[in-house]
Design a protein around this motif. Sequence first.
Motif, short mmCIF file in Angstrom:
data_model
loop_
_atom_site.label_atom_id
_atom_site.label_comp_id
_atom_site.label_asym_id
_atom_site.label_seq_id
_atom_site.Cartn_x
_atom_site.Cartn_y
_atom_site.Cartn_z
N ILE A 66 -33.90 28.92 29.56
CA ILE A 66 -33.80 27.51 29.19
C ILE A 66 -35.22 26.92 29.23
O ILE A 66 -36.06 27.42 29.97
N GLY A 68 -38.91 26.34 28.70
CA GLY A 68 -40.02 27.21 28.31
C GLY A 68 -39.67 28.69 28.31
O GLY A 68 -40.38 29.50 27.72
N SER A 69 -38.58 29.06 28.95
CA SER A 69 -38.19 30.47 28.96
C SER A 69 -37.37 30.83 27.73
O SER A 69 -36.95 31.98 27.58
N LYS A 121 -38.59 31.49 35.52
CA LYS A 121 -39.83 31.56 36.30
C LYS A 121 -39.54 31.29 37.77
O LYS A 121 -39.95 32.02 38.65
N SER A 122 -38.77 30.23 38.01
CA SER A 122 -38.47 29.86 39.40
C SER A 122 -37.42 30.78 40.01
O SER A 122 -37.35 30.95 41.22
N GLY A 123 -36.58 31.35 39.17
CA GLY A 123 -35.49 32.20 39.65
C GLY A 123 -34.40 31.41 40.36
O GLY A 123 -33.59 31.97 41.10
N THR A 125 -33.00 28.29 38.60
CA THR A 125 -32.42 27.31 37.69
C THR A 125 -30.92 27.55 37.51
O THR A 125 -30.49 28.65 37.14
N ASP A 183 -44.05 27.58 32.43
CA ASP A 183 -43.10 28.05 31.43
C ASP A 183 -43.42 27.63 30.00
O ASP A 183 -43.35 28.43 29.07
N ARG A 184 -43.72 26.34 29.82
CA ARG A 184 -43.87 25.87 28.45
C ARG A 184 -45.18 26.35 27.81
O ARG A 184 -45.39 26.16 26.62
N GLN A 264 -40.96 20.22 23.50
CA GLN A 264 -40.95 20.42 24.95
C GLN A 264 -42.38 20.38 25.51
O GLN A 264 -42.64 19.77 26.55
N GLU A 268 -42.87 17.44 28.30
CA GLU A 268 -42.96 17.77 29.72
C GLU A 268 -44.40 17.75 30.21
O GLU A 268 -44.65 17.49 31.39
N GLN A 406 -44.03 19.20 36.41
CA GLN A 406 -42.87 18.55 35.78
C GLN A 406 -41.96 17.94 36.84
O GLN A 406 -40.79 18.32 36.95
N LYS A 413 -33.00 18.62 38.80
CA LYS A 413 -32.51 19.89 39.36
C LYS A 413 -32.02 19.64 40.79
O LYS A 413 -30.98 20.15 41.19
O1 PA5 Z 1 -41.38 24.30 31.14
C1 PA5 Z 1 -40.84 24.09 32.20
O2 PA5 Z 1 -41.45 24.14 33.26
C2 PA5 Z 1 -39.32 23.83 32.32
O3 PA5 Z 1 -38.76 23.31 31.18
C3 PA5 Z 1 -38.64 25.16 32.61
O4 PA5 Z 1 -38.86 26.03 31.53
C4 PA5 Z 1 -37.14 25.03 32.83
O5 PA5 Z 1 -36.87 24.05 33.77
C5 PA5 Z 1 -36.56 26.36 33.29
O6 PA5 Z 1 -37.19 26.79 34.45
P1 PA5 Z 1 -37.17 28.28 34.94
O7 PA5 Z 1 -37.89 29.13 33.97
O8 PA5 Z 1 -37.82 28.26 36.28
O9 PA5 Z 1 -35.72 28.69 35.02
#
Ligand code: PA5
Length: 439
Positions: A66, A68-69, A121-123, A125, A183-184, A264, A268, A406, A413
């Motif tokens: 979701i 940036g991923s 990235k955060s593991g 979400t 991520d983005r 995005q 962000e 962000q 969250k």
């Molecule tokens: O770009 C960002 O930092 C956010 O939009 C993240 O991509 C988004 O919240 C998903 O986070 P994550 O990759 O930790 O699951």
Amino acid sequence: MLYPAVQDKAIKKEDLFDFKSSSFNKEDLTFRDLIYEDNNSSRTKDIKALGDHIKKNFKRYVVVGIGGSDLGSRAIVGALKRKSNTEISFIGANTDPDQISDFFDEIKKDLDKTVFNIISKSGETVEIISVFLYIMDFIKQNLGPSYISKNIYITTSSPQSSLYRVGKKEGISIIEGESSVGDRFSVLSVIGMLTAEVMGLDSREFLEGAREIDNNCSSPNPFSNDALMFAELNFLSYKLYGKNIGVVMPYAEKLRSFAFWYRQLWAESLGKKIDINGNIVNTGITPIASLGSTDQHSQIQLYNEGPNDLIVTFIFGEIFDNNPQIKTEIKEFEYLNGKGFRELISIEREATALSLRENQRSNGTIILDNMPSKGLDPKTMGGLFYFFELACAYLGNMLEIDTFNQPGVEKGKEYMYTLLSKPGFEKEKQVLSAKLKNG
Ligand code: PA5
């Protein structure tokens, strides 16, 4: 975008300024380090080898991410032709129950030939964790538990996270994301580049295109640095004239998803409450993802006659593979006879730009050229991604904000975990309940 083409609320040449790259902190430009990855580095080789393994063994590669991923891979898939036999799909960017249900119904028949890459990235979400749990159960029920480690990969840069820990326990291979890159800004890391390799494209060509832009955008003078010029036009239009909306409007269906990636990146990175000195500034440029020629019949009315509060950036170029011709003998349509659709869409962009200019609306066109062959290629896409990333970093620096955090996303969250009664959020739950009780 410049005076005298547009005279009302226009930027004059003398408004533009030199920008010293020493204004950046070292950690601001970590996304730049990605593109200088050596072609023979173990990282590049690993991405290639994994891409080859997936192409050889699976019919479908599913990106589960979701924000940036997700958006970078979507932009690549939308823009470029797949050369492999492995289909790319996306799930997880929305917890829409019908979408999830329909998707799994559809892939059920080829489940053993489907591989999932759970990217976070955060593991932590919740959307991604939920879909991950659903996938594990679905695989268990339909194929058996031994397929979990065969048909799932996890990409994360947080070894402390729940996703990482559970993945390890289940014997799932973990792909390490770049922890220093947000991520983005990660499309040119393993997150986007593995998708490219699975599509049968060469990830090194994306990086080559990005390096070319980096080389051409190193001058402190905006007239010799297009990314800086783009950032300054955005910045000055906002600061001097309050133009706080940035429309990006590619004239090509294949760049539709790219505009959403930009949306995005801009939202962000640049929408921030606090500046680097701790002052409340509530700053930002609202990005709009638009599409030509479609939105000529939906958005242009507003851009031309609504508030003069936006700048419009078209993206165009010799990026089409085909040129179907219009043939007609009907008298009243003679003016279209013999025209190719390439010419038509090019004229449409030009006409739209002229109408904006006539209405004193700032607009410009990023022209994609110098492609070795006709059509859009990985090198150009790499350059385009990087151009916007660099411009965004410049813009954030000029706005004196932290471009790379962000906090506004994190707050949502936190509330979600609170409402879902996640362990560790008991105190927040009490505070929230009290607040809700008081209306
Ligand atoms: O770009 C960002 O930092 C956010 O939009 C993240 O991509 C988004 O919240 C998903 O986070 P994550 O990759 O930790 O699951």
